[in-house]
Design an enzyme around this catalytic site. Structure first.
Site, mmCIF file in Angstrom:
data_model
loop_
_atom_site.group_PDB
_atom_site.id
_atom_site.type_symbol
_atom_site.label_atom_id
_atom_site.label_comp_id
_atom_site.label_asym_id
_atom_site.label_seq_id
_atom_site.Cartn_x
_atom_site.Cartn_y
_atom_site.Cartn_z
ATOM 1 N N ARG A 1 -1.965 35.455 69.063
ATOM 2 C CA ARG A 1 -1.174 34.380 68.447
ATOM 3 C C ARG A 1 0.012 35.014 67.716
ATOM 4 O O ARG A 1 -0.185 35.852 66.841
ATOM 5 C CB ARG A 1 -2.060 33.588 67.477
ATOM 6 C CG ARG A 1 -1.302 32.556 66.686
ATOM 7 C CD ARG A 1 -2.236 31.713 65.806
ATOM 8 N NE ARG A 1 -1.439 30.817 64.991
ATOM 9 C CZ ARG A 1 -1.197 30.976 63.684
ATOM 10 N NH1 ARG A 1 -1.730 32.000 63.029
ATOM 11 N NH2 ARG A 1 -0.440 30.135 63.039
ATOM 12 N N ASN B 1 -6.199 27.674 59.239
ATOM 13 C CA ASN B 1 -6.131 29.001 58.619
ATOM 14 C C ASN B 1 -6.991 28.942 57.369
ATOM 15 O O ASN B 1 -6.680 28.213 56.430
ATOM 16 C CB ASN B 1 -4.694 29.345 58.224
ATOM 17 C CG ASN B 1 -3.795 29.519 59.443
ATOM 18 O OD1 ASN B 1 -4.274 29.533 60.574
ATOM 19 N ND2 ASN B 1 -2.503 29.659 59.207
ATOM 20 N N GLU C 1 -6.373 31.566 61.771
ATOM 21 C CA GLU C 1 -6.297 32.732 60.876
ATOM 22 C C GLU C 1 -7.545 32.783 60.010
ATOM 23 O O GLU C 1 -7.972 31.758 59.467
ATOM 24 C CB GLU C 1 -5.090 32.650 59.915
ATOM 25 C CG GLU C 1 -3.748 32.828 60.555
ATOM 26 C CD GLU C 1 -2.598 32.769 59.538
ATOM 27 O OE1 GLU C 1 -2.832 32.990 58.326
ATOM 28 O OE2 GLU C 1 -1.477 32.486 59.970
ATOM 29 N N GLU D 1 1.221 26.315 58.809
ATOM 30 C CA GLU D 1 1.112 26.008 57.372
ATOM 31 C C GLU D 1 2.417 25.418 56.836
ATOM 32 O O GLU D 1 3.042 25.984 55.928
ATOM 33 C CB GLU D 1 0.755 27.274 56.587
ATOM 34 C CG GLU D 1 -0.491 27.985 57.065
ATOM 35 C CD GLU D 1 -0.800 29.249 56.257
ATOM 36 O OE1 GLU D 1 -0.155 29.479 55.229
ATOM 37 O OE2 GLU D 1 -1.702 29.990 56.654
ATOM 38 N N TYR E 1 -9.246 31.025 54.345
ATOM 39 C CA TYR E 1 -9.502 32.296 53.663
ATOM 40 C C TYR E 1 -10.454 32.197 52.486
ATOM 41 O O TYR E 1 -11.085 33.168 52.122
ATOM 42 C CB TYR E 1 -8.175 32.877 53.119
ATOM 43 C CG TYR E 1 -7.209 33.297 54.193
ATOM 44 C CD1 TYR E 1 -7.224 34.587 54.696
ATOM 45 C CD2 TYR E 1 -6.279 32.396 54.721
ATOM 46 C CE1 TYR E 1 -6.331 34.990 55.693
ATOM 47 C CE2 TYR E 1 -5.384 32.787 55.713
ATOM 48 C CZ TYR E 1 -5.422 34.084 56.194
ATOM 49 O OH TYR E 1 -4.548 34.475 57.175
ATOM 50 N N HIS F 1 6.994 29.728 61.864
ATOM 51 C CA HIS F 1 6.156 30.372 60.839
ATOM 52 C C HIS F 1 7.100 30.752 59.690
ATOM 53 O O HIS F 1 7.265 31.926 59.353
ATOM 54 C CB HIS F 1 5.426 31.578 61.417
ATOM 55 C CG HIS F 1 4.259 32.050 60.592
ATOM 56 N ND1 HIS F 1 2.976 32.147 61.088
ATOM 57 C CD2 HIS F 1 4.172 32.471 59.319
ATOM 58 C CE1 HIS F 1 2.167 32.618 60.144
ATOM 59 N NE2 HIS F 1 2.868 32.819 59.049
HETATM 60 O O1 IFM Z 1 0.211 36.354 55.795
HETATM 61 C C1 IFM Z 1 -0.119 35.020 55.683
HETATM 62 C C2 IFM Z 1 0.319 34.250 56.908
HETATM 63 O O2 IFM Z 1 1.685 34.396 57.145
HETATM 64 C C3 IFM Z 1 0.027 32.779 56.741
HETATM 65 N N1 IFM Z 1 -1.346 32.565 56.353
HETATM 66 C C4 IFM Z 1 -1.875 33.345 55.277
HETATM 67 C C5 IFM Z 1 -1.610 34.820 55.514
HETATM 68 C C6 IFM Z 1 -2.199 35.651 54.363
HETATM 69 O O3 IFM Z 1 -1.602 35.313 53.158
#
Ligand code: IFM
Length: 449
Positions: free
Chosen positions: A77, A292, A354, A166, A294, A121
């Site tokens: 990606r 995405n 992500e 995002e 985290y 992006h």
């Molecule tokens: O690096 C970023 C990415 O560009 C977008 N999502 C979160 C990642 C980590 O912060």
């Protein structure tokens, strides 16, 4: 120990983004993006870092694709830099810029790696920023025109597209809090930008459908597991404000063709102008949602909590600490997010576009890093994806952020997210332990229990 198997055809990959890895910021006719302008200003980025050279991927691309093949990736990606394709954001096409992505796609296909391309992006053209940027409603048409140019060139070979990555990070950090370019602090502009980005998304989806391409198109949202601090009325209301004016705004708009009325009332005069037909445009059917994910965030009501009158705090599950981004680690949060999407939005096909973590690397004399912390994080999150699938969530793929250490926006090069180490002095790529471990996960299409 047993094995947790994933469905046949599950897509295993890794992600990057143009500004974070390409470098060559002004080479071969590329135009200036808002990130070029922003990083060239003093005191915007930690240590004064810029993406001018980043990981030099623009020049090293053939080697990087060979590396991806060695790592066993099924899909890659990446994002396309709007200003490589259209240096001024619209009008004249830059053949060398478009040619770069053409070669990348062909190389990936030859290596048996499925290209997954994102149109935006965050590296918006500076020339269009000078005309008002995303808060200018015309931005939706500028974006659709750019999308059309890219589809015409690559649409026959790229089977998977995302319009934005995002989008609300760019909208709110760019125009409401000002930590990202263009560095403006005005919430009403943030909401206007967000609405226009969704309109732009819908128009690009139309352009793709009208072109008759046979791949899939969707959008990628950043989606922490966001939970109220308690079941009390005030905390739940604070959670609603935070969630439905950001991730929830996108999800409600794209899947349900609406913005939450109570949230809009609360935003009041800052809310974006929504014209007749906008919500239909925004909610064009998509083929997948990219998530995405985290971390987990806990929201509580607090009158001193700024615009949202809410405080958001990180959460780490027992036994887990936090990453170098100061984000708490909570693997079960991944399962919760996926179940939330399943229940609220009719179980659409989802790809984890992500997931990953930044930790301090301690390379040995050869640059090799035994990143057990990252392996633990990834293993726990992949297990959490498996749990979601076994509870009926339609998850079709998983991408690690990131293929290699790269430019982490306002934090510069300090945080290292890669499963491959980037030696920024020599631009050598050195696969870490996590890359070897991920190779086995992909080969087995599964993970130990
Ligand atoms: O690096 C970023 C990415 O560009 C977008 N999502 C979160 C990642 C980590 O912060």
């Amino acid at each position: 120990m047993g094995n947790l198997n994933f469905p046949d055809g599950f897509l295993w990959g890794a992600s990057t983004a143009a500004y974070q890895i390409e470098g060559s910021w002004n080479k071969d006719g590329k135009g200036e993006s808002v990130w070029d302008r922003f990083t060239h200003r003093k005191y915007t980025i930690r240590n004064g870092d810029t993406g001018d050279d980043a990981c030099d991927h623009y020049r090293l691309m053939p080697k990087d694709v060979a590396l991806m093949e060695e790592l066993g990736l099924k899909s890659y990606r990446f994002s396309i830099a709007w200003t490589r394709v259209l240096p001024g954001g619209r009008g004249k096409i830059n053949p060398k810029g478009l040619g770069f992505y053409d070669r990348l796609v062909d190389r990936l296909l030859r290596a048996g790696i499925m290209p997954n391309a994102t149109l935006n992006h965050w590296d918006f053209p500076q020339a269009l920023e000078d005309l008002g940027g995303w808060p200018n409603r015309d931005s939706a048409d500028w974006f659709a025109d750019y999308a059309r140019v890219v589809f015409e060139r690559l649409g026959d070979r790229v089977p998977m597209w995302a319009t934005h990555n995002e989008p609300f990070v760019a909208a709110f950090l760019g125009y409401a809090t000002g930590i990202f370019p263009p560095g403006v602090s005005d919430y009403s502009l943030g909401f206007r930008a967000a609405h226009h980005m969704l309109l732009a998304h819908g128009k690009a989806v139309d352009a793709y459908r009208h072109g008759g391409y046979r791949g899939k198109i969707g959008i990628v949202v950043d989606h922490p597991n966001i939970v109220p601090a308690s079941r009390g009325k005030a905390d739940v209301a604070a959670w609603r404000r935070v969630f439905f004016s950001n991730q929830g705004l996108l999800l409600e708009g794209v899947f349900n063709g609406r913005y939450m009325e109570d949230v809009m009332d609360w935003i009041g005069p800052m809310k974006p102008e929504v014209r007749a037909g906008d919500m239909e445009q925004i909610s064009r059917p998509i083929d997948f949602l990219g998530i995405n994910h985290y971390r987990t965030d806990v929201v509580s009501a607090n009158s001193r909590g700024g615009f949202f009158k809410a405080i958001t705090e990180k959460y780490s599950a027992p036994g887990w600490g936090e990453t170098d981004m100061e984000w708490g680690i909570d693997p079960q949060g991944m399962t919760e997010v996926l179940k939330g999407i399943r229940d609220r939005y009719g179980n659409p096909p989802v790809y984890i576009t992500e997931n990953g973590c930044a930790f301090e690397d301690r390379p040995d004399s050869k640059g090799y890093v035994e990143d057990w912390g990252r392996v633990d994080y990834l293993r726990a999150h992949i297990r959490a994806v498996h749990r979601a699938i076994s509870e009926g969530c339609d998850v079709r793929g998983y991408y690690i952020w990131s293929l290699m250490d790269n430019f982490e926006w306002a934090r510069g090069f300090e945080p290292r997210f890669g499963i491959v180490r980037t030696d920024y002095k020599t631009m050598r790529r050195i696969p870490k332990l996590s890359a070897r471990w991920y190779y086995d996960v992909i080969a087995q299409n599964g993970i130990d229990e």
